[in-house]
Motif scaffolding. Structure first.
Motif, PDB file in Angstrom:
ATOM      1  N   THR A   1       0.827  -1.206   0.000  1.00  0.00           N
ATOM      2  CA  THR A   1       0.000   0.000   0.000  1.00  0.00           C
ATOM      3  C   THR A   1       0.867   1.265   0.000  1.00  0.00           C
ATOM      4  O   THR A   1       0.597   2.234  -0.722  1.00  0.00           O
ATOM      5  CB  THR A   1      -0.932   0.004   1.220  1.00  0.00           C
ATOM      6  N   ALA A   2       1.935   1.243   0.829  1.00  0.00           N
ATOM      7  CA  ALA A   2       2.828   2.410   0.902  1.00  0.00           C
ATOM      8  C   ALA A   2       3.542   2.635  -0.423  1.00  0.00           C
ATOM      9  O   ALA A   2       3.704   3.782  -0.876  1.00  0.00           O
ATOM     10  CB  ALA A   2       3.842   2.222   2.025  1.00  0.00           C
ATOM     11  N   LEU A   3       3.926   1.552  -1.086  1.00  0.00           N
ATOM     12  CA  LEU A   3       4.628   1.680  -2.364  1.00  0.00           C
ATOM     13  C   LEU A   3       3.701   2.194  -3.454  1.00  0.00           C
ATOM     14  O   LEU A   3       4.108   2.991  -4.315  1.00  0.00           O
ATOM     15  CB  LEU A   3       5.236   0.337  -2.770  1.00  0.00           C
ATOM     16  N   VAL A   4       2.460   1.738  -3.421  1.00  0.00           N
ATOM     17  CA  VAL A   4       1.493   2.244  -4.399  1.00  0.00           C
ATOM     18  C   VAL A   4       1.302   3.750  -4.217  1.00  0.00           C
ATOM     19  O   VAL A   4       1.280   4.522  -5.192  1.00  0.00           O
ATOM     20  CB  VAL A   4       0.154   1.495  -4.268  1.00  0.00           C
TER      21      VAL A   4
ATOM     22  N   GLY B   1       7.540  15.164  -8.147  1.00  0.00           N
ATOM     23  CA  GLY B   1       6.483  15.328  -7.159  1.00  0.00           C
ATOM     24  C   GLY B   1       6.995  15.124  -5.742  1.00  0.00           C
ATOM     25  O   GLY B   1       8.185  14.910  -5.495  1.00  0.00           O
ATOM     26  N   PRO B   2       6.100  15.144  -4.761  1.00  0.00           N
ATOM     27  CA  PRO B   2       6.508  15.050  -3.347  1.00  0.00           C
ATOM     28  C   PRO B   2       6.709  13.607  -2.896  1.00  0.00           C
ATOM     29  O   PRO B   2       6.177  12.665  -3.486  1.00  0.00           O
ATOM     30  CB  PRO B   2       5.332  15.678  -2.610  1.00  0.00           C
ATOM     31  N   ILE B   3       7.473  13.471  -1.826  1.00  0.00           N
ATOM     32  CA  ILE B   3       7.609  12.169  -1.164  1.00  0.00           C
ATOM     33  C   ILE B   3       6.400  12.023  -0.239  1.00  0.00           C
ATOM     34  O   ILE B   3       6.227  12.822   0.686  1.00  0.00           O
ATOM     35  CB  ILE B   3       8.913  12.088  -0.355  1.00  0.00           C
ATOM     36  N   PRO B   4       5.556  11.020  -0.449  1.00  0.00           N
ATOM     37  CA  PRO B   4       4.339  10.925   0.368  1.00  0.00           C
ATOM     38  C   PRO B   4       4.652  10.475   1.791  1.00  0.00           C
ATOM     39  O   PRO B   4       5.627   9.754   2.033  1.00  0.00           O
ATOM     40  CB  PRO B   4       3.516   9.870  -0.378  1.00  0.00           C
ATOM     41  N   PRO B   5       3.838  10.873   2.750  1.00  0.00           N
ATOM     42  CA  PRO B   5       4.086  10.469   4.146  1.00  0.00           C
ATOM     43  C   PRO B   5       3.988   8.962   4.343  1.00  0.00           C
ATOM     44  O   PRO B   5       4.549   8.425   5.296  1.00  0.00           O
ATOM     45  CB  PRO B   5       2.998  11.207   4.924  1.00  0.00           C
TER      46      PRO B   5
ATOM     47  N   GLY C   1       8.842  19.472  -2.686  1.00  0.00           N
ATOM     48  CA  GLY C   1       8.138  19.496  -1.411  1.00  0.00           C
ATOM     49  C   GLY C   1       9.071  19.189  -0.249  1.00  0.00           C
ATOM     50  O   GLY C   1      10.289  19.074  -0.392  1.00  0.00           O
ATOM     51  N   PRO C   2       8.501  19.029   0.948  1.00  0.00           N
ATOM     52  CA  PRO C   2       9.325  18.829   2.146  1.00  0.00           C
ATOM     53  C   PRO C   2       9.782  17.385   2.308  1.00  0.00           C
ATOM     54  O   PRO C   2       9.239  16.463   1.683  1.00  0.00           O
ATOM     55  CB  PRO C   2       8.376  19.214   3.277  1.00  0.00           C
ATOM     56  N   VAL C   3      10.779  17.221   3.156  1.00  0.00           N
ATOM     57  CA  VAL C   3      11.155  15.884   3.611  1.00  0.00           C
ATOM     58  C   VAL C   3      10.107  15.456   4.631  1.00  0.00           C
ATOM     59  O   VAL C   3       9.920  16.133   5.651  1.00  0.00           O
ATOM     60  CB  VAL C   3      12.560  15.891   4.258  1.00  0.00           C
ATOM     61  N   PRO C   4       9.381  14.380   4.383  1.00  0.00           N
ATOM     62  CA  PRO C   4       8.297  14.026   5.317  1.00  0.00           C
ATOM     63  C   PRO C   4       8.819  13.675   6.701  1.00  0.00           C
ATOM     64  O   PRO C   4       9.733  12.855   6.836  1.00  0.00           O
ATOM     65  CB  PRO C   4       7.627  12.822   4.650  1.00  0.00           C
ATOM     66  N   PRO C   5       8.279  14.278   7.721  1.00  0.00           N
ATOM     67  CA  PRO C   5       8.727  13.948   9.094  1.00  0.00           C
ATOM     68  C   PRO C   5       8.445  12.498   9.450  1.00  0.00           C
ATOM     69  O   PRO C   5       9.060  11.953  10.365  1.00  0.00           O
ATOM     70  CB  PRO C   5       7.923  14.908   9.967  1.00  0.00           C
ATOM     71  N   GLU C   6       7.501  11.842   8.707  1.00  0.00           N
ATOM     72  CA  GLU C   6       7.187  10.444   8.977  1.00  0.00           C
ATOM     73  C   GLU C   6       8.388   9.533   8.765  1.00  0.00           C
ATOM     74  O   GLU C   6       8.399   8.393   9.261  1.00  0.00           O
ATOM     75  CB  GLU C   6       6.022   9.990   8.090  1.00  0.00           C
ATOM     76  N   LEU C   7       9.421  10.017   8.067  1.00  0.00           N
ATOM     77  CA  LEU C   7      10.633   9.209   7.920  1.00  0.00           C
ATOM     78  C   LEU C   7      11.258   8.911   9.279  1.00  0.00           C
ATOM     79  O   LEU C   7      12.002   7.942   9.424  1.00  0.00           O
ATOM     80  CB  LEU C   7      11.649   9.924   7.016  1.00  0.00           C
ATOM     81  N   GLY C   8      10.985   9.752  10.246  1.00  0.00           N
ATOM     82  CA  GLY C   8      11.524   9.540  11.584  1.00  0.00           C
ATOM     83  C   GLY C   8      10.999   8.287  12.259  1.00  0.00           C
ATOM     84  O   GLY C   8      11.526   7.887  13.312  1.00  0.00           O
TER      85      GLY C   8
END
Length: 692
Positions: free
Chosen positions: A56-59, A108-112, A132-139
């Motif tokens: 799902t995340a990859l899609v 485009g952006p990196i999705p959360p 776009g921003p670096v998603p904080p969810e990478l943390g």
């Protein structure tokens, strides 16, 4: 060959699958016993759910980054196992462990949702068109080790949540449009080895917390808008090899704590607002290969401690406010390949020790306040790029050897050639006498009464760095051929006697001790014998003349060479081949220059006039002899051929020019003169010299 590689890969895959099946069977038996009970499927369900979540995340990632226009997207959005999707790697449970999509046309952006890839260890998204921003969810990616997001168009501040990535080893965010400060939370990344944030629009100070990154080897913050000072805490980074802070708005001084970075190989601080002096502690960086401090506000002198950087290959100090002289210790940089001194207010002359830089290939000396001539030691250098222009008074010796050297050393720009003339080396109200060149031509010893009691002094060949060797009524210094010892005359005993000391003034040993005057010591070219002059008495204390003798360098085995009764015969000077000795004598009614064999035989008169000709000195090639004479009214320096022909006057003034001494390169003669009031040491170029 292709079929063979394909077969090999297929065999390898079958081996891996068989091993995996065996491992699964073993795990099944271990978990469920002998199969008599129904095994639970909790783990399998969890794995399946995790894989579904990853899918799902990859899609979401594919759709957010314009997947249909990627360069490569094989199997994406199909029912194929995730490991068969282009750029995706999975672990043995099927969870996504790596995403390798650099240079793949992503936009485009990196999705959360990327933060849901809970098993992700490597994320490579560099060199795309991501925005776009670096998603904080990478943390949330607790197992992430590699985060490569560089060379995109990412914006906004770096999320502090990245400081939660406890296992992160490499964080590459360079070459984006990131803004805001460097989060101090990054200092929590205990395992981080490389932190690259350069070429962004970052602002604010460097957080001192970065000094906690004990495993960091690479820190690059250049080409950013960072301000403030360099935190001294960076000196705690014991494993740091590369520190790049150039092209920033950093200010303040260079913290001396950077001298603690024992592993540092590159220190690049150029094009910053740094001020103050260069800390001498930087000389402790034994592994340093590059030190670039150009285009800064640094002031003060170049620390001689930089000469301790044995591994240094590049040193750039251009466009700074540095002043003072070039420390001769830079000649110890055996690994140096490039030295840049452009638009800097250095003064004095170039130390001859720079001629020791055997590996130097690029030398830039442009628009400085340096003066004097290039040292003869430069003839030892093999340069590929050499520029020396726009300097205040720096010149190139106009000799055949230097012209040939320039043609073969990558010369791109050369300042003026030196005009023949006289240069004053000492300047005080005392009397400086009896100059003597060291065998390497780098130093001149002389006697002086500048410190009341007098003594032997030594200075650089350009007159700089005067140092005192002895304290007392000492004079007439003479270097041994190996440069390790200096013979001199002293009144420290009963009479004027001859002594020998080490070249640093230590280890003084007396060679003569009888009740006679001894002086004017001259070493034989092989250093085994010393010629000198001494008074002779009739046994009752009556002096009846001065004669020349030789002795071993330890004062033994005296052999008299002359016996002129009531006439003074003195000032011996060995020929470079050691076969002859020139001297002055009053034997024919006035002082003239003579030459004899080294055993005292075969005396030949070289000058013949009504004047006083004295102090002969052989040229290094043995073809000419310099001497002083008052034949034109006052003492001047002359040069003649070794057979007495071709006399040429070198100096011409109303003062007394005396005691000539040839430089080892044969191009100059040092002498003493009172032309400016008191006796001082001068040098004069020798026209027509074929030596360097």
């Amino acid at each position: 060959m292709t079929t063979s590689k394909t077969t090999s890969k297929a065999n390898h895959r079958r081996i891996v699958i068989a091993a995996a099946v065996g491992l699964c069977a073993a795990l099944w038996t271990y978990a469920c016993g002998d199969g008599t009970t129904e095994p639970g499927d909790d783990q399998g369900t969890a794995d399946a759910q995790g894989t579904a979540a990853d899918r799902t995340a990859l899609v979401a990632f594919y759709e957010a980054t314009d997947g249909p226009n990627w360069v490569h997207s094989t199997n994406w959005l199909t029912d194929a196992p995730l490991i068969q999707w282009y750029g995706v790697n999975t672990d043995f449970t099927g969870r996504v462990s790596g995403l390798y999509l650099s240079e793949n046309g992503l936009t485009g952006p990196i999705p959360p949702e990327i933060g849901n890839l809970a098993s992700l260890e490597s994320l490579y998204l560099s060199a795309n068109g991501l925005t776009g921003p670096v998603p904080p969810e990478l943390g949330r990616l607790a197992g992430l080790r590699e985060l490569w997001l560089h060379s995109n168009d990412l914006t906004d501040p770096i999320p502090p949540e990245l400081g939660s990535l406890a296992n992160l080893e490499r964080l590459f965010l360079q070459r984006n449009d990131l803004t805001g400060p460097v989060p101090p939370e990054l200092g929590k990344l205990a395992g981080l080895r490389e932190l690259r944030l350069h070429n962004n629009d970052l602002t604010g100070p460097i957080p001192p917390e970065l000094g906690n990154l004990a495993n960091l080897t690479y820190l690059s913050l250049f080409s950013t808008g960072l301000t403030g000072s360099i935190p001294p805490e960076l000196g705690n980074l014991a494993n740091l090899e590369h520190l790049e802070l150039f092209q920033t708005d950093l200010t303040g001084s260079i913290p001396p704590e950077l001298g603690n970075l024992a592993s540092l190989q590159e220190l690049r601080l150029f094009s910053t607002g740094l001020t103050g002096s260069i800390p001498p502690e930087l000389g402790n960086l034994a592994s340093l290969q590059e030190l670039t401090l150009s285009s800064t506000g640094l002031t003060g002198s170049i620390p001689p401690e930089l000469g301790n950087l044995a591994s240094l290959q590049e040193l750039s100090l251009s466009s700074t406010g540095l002043t003072g002289s070039i420390p001769p210790e830079l000649g110890n940089l055996a690994s140096l390949q490039k030295l840049s001194l452009v638009q800097v207010s250095l003064t004095g002359s170039i130390p001859p020790e720079l001629g020791n830089l055997a590996n130097l290939r690029t030398l830039l000396i442009i628009y400085t306040d340096l003066t004097g001539r290039l040292p003869a030691s430069f003839l030892n250098l093999s340069l590929e790029v050499f520029q020396i222009v726009g300097n205040a008074g720096l010149c190139v010796p106009d000799t055949p050897a230097f012209r040939a050297w320039l043609r073969g050393n990558g010369t791109e720009g050369v300042g003026p050639f030196c005009s023949p003339g006289v240069t004053r080396l000492t300047n005080n109200n005392a009397e400086d006498l009896s100059p003597a060149w060291s065998p390497d031509g780098n130093r001149i010893a002389f006697s002086s009464d500048r410190d009341d009691s007098g003594g032997i002094y030594v200075m650089r060949a350009d007159g700089a760095n005067v140092g005192r060797l002895t304290n007392g009524a000492d004079g007439e210094p003479a270097w041994s051929p190996d440069g390790r010892r200096i013979a001199f005359t002293s009144l420290r005993g009963f009479d004027f006697w001859i002594y020998v000391m080490q070249a640093d003034g230590t280890g003084v040993v007396r060679l003569t001790d009888n009740a006679e005057w001894h002086g004017e010591a001259a070493w034989s070219p092989d250093g085994s014998r010393i010629a000198a002059a001494s008074t002779r008495t009739d046994g009752g204390g009556t002096v009846y003349g001065v004669d020349i003798y030789t002795m071993d360098s330890d004062g033994r085995n005296i052999v008299w060479l002359t016996n002129d009764s009531t006439y003074n015969t003195n000032a011996p000077a060995w020929s470079p081949d050691g076969r002859r000795i020139a001297f002055q004598s009053f034997r024919d009614g006035d002082d003239e220059i003579y030459v004899m064999n080294a055993d005292g035989t075969g005396v030949v008169r070289l000058t013949d006039d009504d004047a006083s000709d004295q102090a002969p000195a052989w040229s290094p090639d043995g073809r000419r002899i310099a001497f002083q004479s008052d034949r034109d009214g006052d003492d001047e320096i002359y040069v003649m051929n070794a057979d007495g022909t071709g006399v040429v006057r070198l100096t011409d003034d109303d003062a007394s020019d005396q005691a000539p001494a040839w430089s080892p390169d044969g191009h100059r003669i040092a002498f003493q003169s009172d032309r400016d009031g008191s006796l001082e040491i001068y040098v004069i170029d020798v026209p027509g010299s074929s030596s360097p």
